[in-house]
Design a protein around this motif. Structure first.
Motif, mmCIF file in Angstrom:
data_model
loop_
_atom_site.group_PDB
_atom_site.id
_atom_site.type_symbol
_atom_site.label_atom_id
_atom_site.label_comp_id
_atom_site.label_asym_id
_atom_site.label_seq_id
_atom_site.Cartn_x
_atom_site.Cartn_y
_atom_site.Cartn_z
ATOM 1 N N PHE A 284 -13.897 -5.881 2.770
ATOM 2 C CA PHE A 284 -12.639 -5.646 3.804
ATOM 3 C C PHE A 284 -11.509 -6.348 3.188
ATOM 4 N N GLY A 285 -11.980 -7.691 2.897
ATOM 5 C CA GLY A 285 -10.883 -8.537 2.286
ATOM 6 C C GLY A 285 -10.115 -8.107 1.107
ATOM 7 N N VAL A 286 -10.901 -7.799 0.316
ATOM 8 C CA VAL A 286 -10.299 -7.002 -0.992
ATOM 9 C C VAL A 286 -9.203 -6.191 -0.723
ATOM 10 N N LEU A 287 -9.793 -5.043 0.331
ATOM 11 C CA LEU A 287 -8.941 -3.874 0.611
ATOM 12 C C LEU A 287 -7.540 -4.237 1.435
ATOM 13 N N CYS A 288 -7.652 -5.372 2.026
ATOM 14 C CA CYS A 288 -6.681 -5.897 2.901
ATOM 15 C C CYS A 288 -5.495 -6.529 1.772
ATOM 16 N N ILE A 289 -6.237 -7.160 1.015
ATOM 17 C CA ILE A 289 -5.365 -7.749 -0.128
ATOM 18 C C ILE A 289 -4.480 -6.806 -0.946
ATOM 19 N N TRP A 290 -5.275 -5.773 -1.110
ATOM 20 C CA TRP A 290 -4.657 -4.473 -1.959
ATOM 21 C C TRP A 290 -3.519 -4.053 -0.716
ATOM 22 N N GLU A 291 -4.035 -3.610 0.165
ATOM 23 C CA GLU A 291 -2.780 -3.052 1.102
ATOM 24 C C GLU A 291 -1.621 -4.008 1.473
ATOM 25 N N PHE A 292 -1.940 -5.099 1.472
ATOM 26 C CA PHE A 292 -0.782 -6.055 1.797
ATOM 27 C C PHE A 292 0.066 -6.341 0.601
ATOM 28 N N ILE B 88 -1.729 -15.466 0.031
ATOM 29 C CA ILE B 88 -2.855 -16.351 0.332
ATOM 30 C C ILE B 88 -2.803 -17.098 1.936
ATOM 31 N N ARG B 89 -1.602 -17.151 2.279
ATOM 32 C CA ARG B 89 -1.480 -17.710 3.485
ATOM 33 C C ARG B 89 -1.884 -17.001 4.671
ATOM 34 N N TYR B 90 -1.659 -15.622 4.347
ATOM 35 C CA TYR B 90 -1.760 -14.668 5.417
ATOM 36 C C TYR B 90 -3.191 -13.848 5.240
ATOM 37 N N PRO B 91 -3.206 -12.833 4.554
ATOM 38 C CA PRO B 91 -4.640 -12.308 4.835
ATOM 39 C C PRO B 91 -5.677 -12.975 4.090
ATOM 40 N N ILE B 92 -5.386 -13.601 2.845
ATOM 41 C CA ILE B 92 -6.410 -14.210 2.136
ATOM 42 C C ILE B 92 -7.425 -15.355 3.090
ATOM 43 N N PHE B 93 -6.413 -16.474 3.200
ATOM 44 C CA PHE B 93 -7.022 -17.634 4.381
ATOM 45 C C PHE B 93 -7.554 -16.951 5.601
ATOM 46 N N SER B 94 -6.804 -15.961 6.119
ATOM 47 C CA SER B 94 -7.216 -15.234 7.451
ATOM 48 C C SER B 94 -8.597 -14.707 7.409
ATOM 49 N N MET B 95 -8.592 -13.856 6.308
ATOM 50 C CA MET B 95 -10.029 -13.290 6.038
ATOM 51 C C MET B 95 -11.172 -14.206 5.621
ATOM 52 N N ILE B 96 -10.869 -15.206 4.967
ATOM 53 C CA ILE B 96 -12.131 -16.487 5.031
ATOM 54 C C ILE B 96 -12.562 -16.766 6.252
ATOM 55 N N ILE C 115 2.581 -8.322 14.290
ATOM 56 C CA ILE C 115 3.104 -8.971 12.948
ATOM 57 C C ILE C 115 2.985 -8.020 11.844
ATOM 58 N N GLU C 116 1.728 -7.610 11.953
ATOM 59 C CA GLU C 116 1.613 -6.436 10.759
ATOM 60 C C GLU C 116 2.367 -5.293 10.935
ATOM 61 N N SER C 117 2.745 -4.779 12.100
ATOM 62 C CA SER C 117 3.687 -3.766 12.245
ATOM 63 C C SER C 117 5.243 -4.006 11.687
ATOM 64 N N LYS C 118 5.720 -5.395 11.727
ATOM 65 C CA LYS C 118 6.646 -5.826 11.445
ATOM 66 C C LYS C 118 6.758 -5.764 9.877
ATOM 67 N N PHE C 119 5.629 -6.216 9.220
ATOM 68 C CA PHE C 119 5.619 -6.026 7.754
ATOM 69 C C PHE C 119 5.604 -4.607 7.113
ATOM 70 N N LYS C 120 5.011 -3.757 7.772
ATOM 71 C CA LYS C 120 5.204 -2.255 7.702
ATOM 72 C C LYS C 120 6.536 -1.829 7.884
ATOM 73 N N SER D 289 -0.768 0.700 6.432
ATOM 74 C CA SER D 289 -1.074 0.090 5.375
ATOM 75 C C SER D 289 -1.838 0.653 4.065
ATOM 76 N N GLY D 290 -2.387 1.908 4.654
ATOM 77 C CA GLY D 290 -3.171 2.488 3.610
ATOM 78 C C GLY D 290 -3.499 3.846 4.499
ATOM 79 N N ASP D 291 -4.600 4.705 3.531
ATOM 80 C CA ASP D 291 -4.956 5.914 4.199
ATOM 81 C C ASP D 291 -6.633 6.036 4.074
ATOM 82 N N ILE D 292 -7.376 4.825 3.992
ATOM 83 C CA ILE D 292 -8.713 5.048 3.609
ATOM 84 C C ILE D 292 -9.506 5.390 5.118
ATOM 85 N N MET D 293 -8.857 5.105 6.230
ATOM 86 C CA MET D 293 -9.486 5.504 7.470
ATOM 87 C C MET D 293 -8.587 6.669 8.064
ATOM 88 N N PRO D 294 -9.190 7.737 7.906
ATOM 89 C CA PRO D 294 -8.185 8.941 8.561
ATOM 90 C C PRO D 294 -8.152 8.768 9.940
#
Length: 264
Positions: A36-44, A112-120, A219-224, A232-237
């Motif tokens: 999930f972390g790898v996918l979030c990094i890719w999408e962000f 690093i500060r947003y999706p990566i550290f949060s995912m950890i 916040i994620e909506s703000k980035f979008k 952010s992606g289309d992996i989940m219909p």
């Protein structure tokens, strides 16, 4: 196939995979959340137009080192950095200013500060007092799923006043309050059967998950919105990307981790 049916099927599959990974073993949970972390990094990375593999390398290396030495002082340092970064994003949300990232260096720092550290800290959430506790993670997921479900239902049927129309025009104050109330009710029920914490602590966890999670969604909506995309992606219909599905939990995870491991 209707959008509602696709959304329901993909949501059920997501929940079954998540719960199975949690219950099978610590290793399967770490493997799934790492994916999930790898996918979030890719999408962000797509949202902020950042190219390169350094984010994935940093995520893998940091997670590996922290899992090897979970009692190291570096965990507290990274938690502090993550919380300060989250508070900064909350500030930008409420003052309605865009988060600027003018070059690759600033984009990497944000990644690093947003999706990566949060995912950890999402990976670390069920590891309590040195032991893997699957039912702690399941309880937190139940609270956030109850919050999301009732925020949608109450907002759809009773919502009149917009919560944050400049970022997410569909969210309402009534929906937010409905989600919070039912999350607190779920926490009381969980606290009755799960003796990891007293009911008062479960109520605080539910409050954090509901309030901070809703802010994380905004916040994620703000980035979008800044990237001018719907998902952010289309992996989940029917749901969009993994980041769309995890945004609330991802943003709340460091705050819940702080409460569980440093305050209780």
């Amino acid at each position: 196939m209707s959008n509602l049916l696709k959304r329901s099927l993909s949501g059920i599959i997501y929940v079954l995979i998540f719960l199975s990974a949690i219950l099978i073993s610590k290793e399967s949970y770490i493997a799934l959340t790492s994916l999930f972390g790898v996918l979030c990094i890719w999408e962000f990375s797509k949202l902020i137009d950042f190219k390169g593999i350094i984010g994935y390398i940093f995520f893998g290396l940091t997670l590996f080192l922290m899992l090897k030495r979970p009692d190291n002082y570096a965990v507290a340092v990274i938690l502090g950095i993550t919380l300060l970064s989250s508070l900064s994003l909350i500030y930008y949300l409420f003052v309605k200013k865009e988060v600027t990232f003018s070059n690759d260096r600033s984009k990497l720092g944000l990644l690093i500060r947003y999706p990566i550290f949060s995912m950890i800290f999402l990976v670390f959430l069920p590891i309590y007092q040195g032991e893997y506790n699957p039912y702690l993670m399941i309880s937190i997921l139940i609270i956030i799923w109850v919050n999301d479900s009732f925020a949608f239902l109450v907002g759809k049927n009773l919502g009149k006043r917009k919560l944050f129309p400049s970022v997410s025009p569909k969210k309402t104050i009534e929906g937010f309050l409905g989600g919070l109330v039912f999350a607190l009710i779920a926490a009381i029920i969980i606290g009755t059967f799960n003796d990891d914490f007293i009911i008062g602590n479960w109520l605080i966890i539910a409050f954090l998950v509901s309030v901070i999670g809703t802010i994380g969604d905004l916040i994620e909506s703000k980035f979008k919105r800044q990237a001018n995309v719907k998902d952010s992606g289309d992996i989940m219909p029917g749901h969009g990307g993994i980041l769309d599905r995890l945004d609330s939990l991802l943003f709340a995870a460091p705050f819940v981790y702080l409460y569980i491991n440093f305050i209780i």
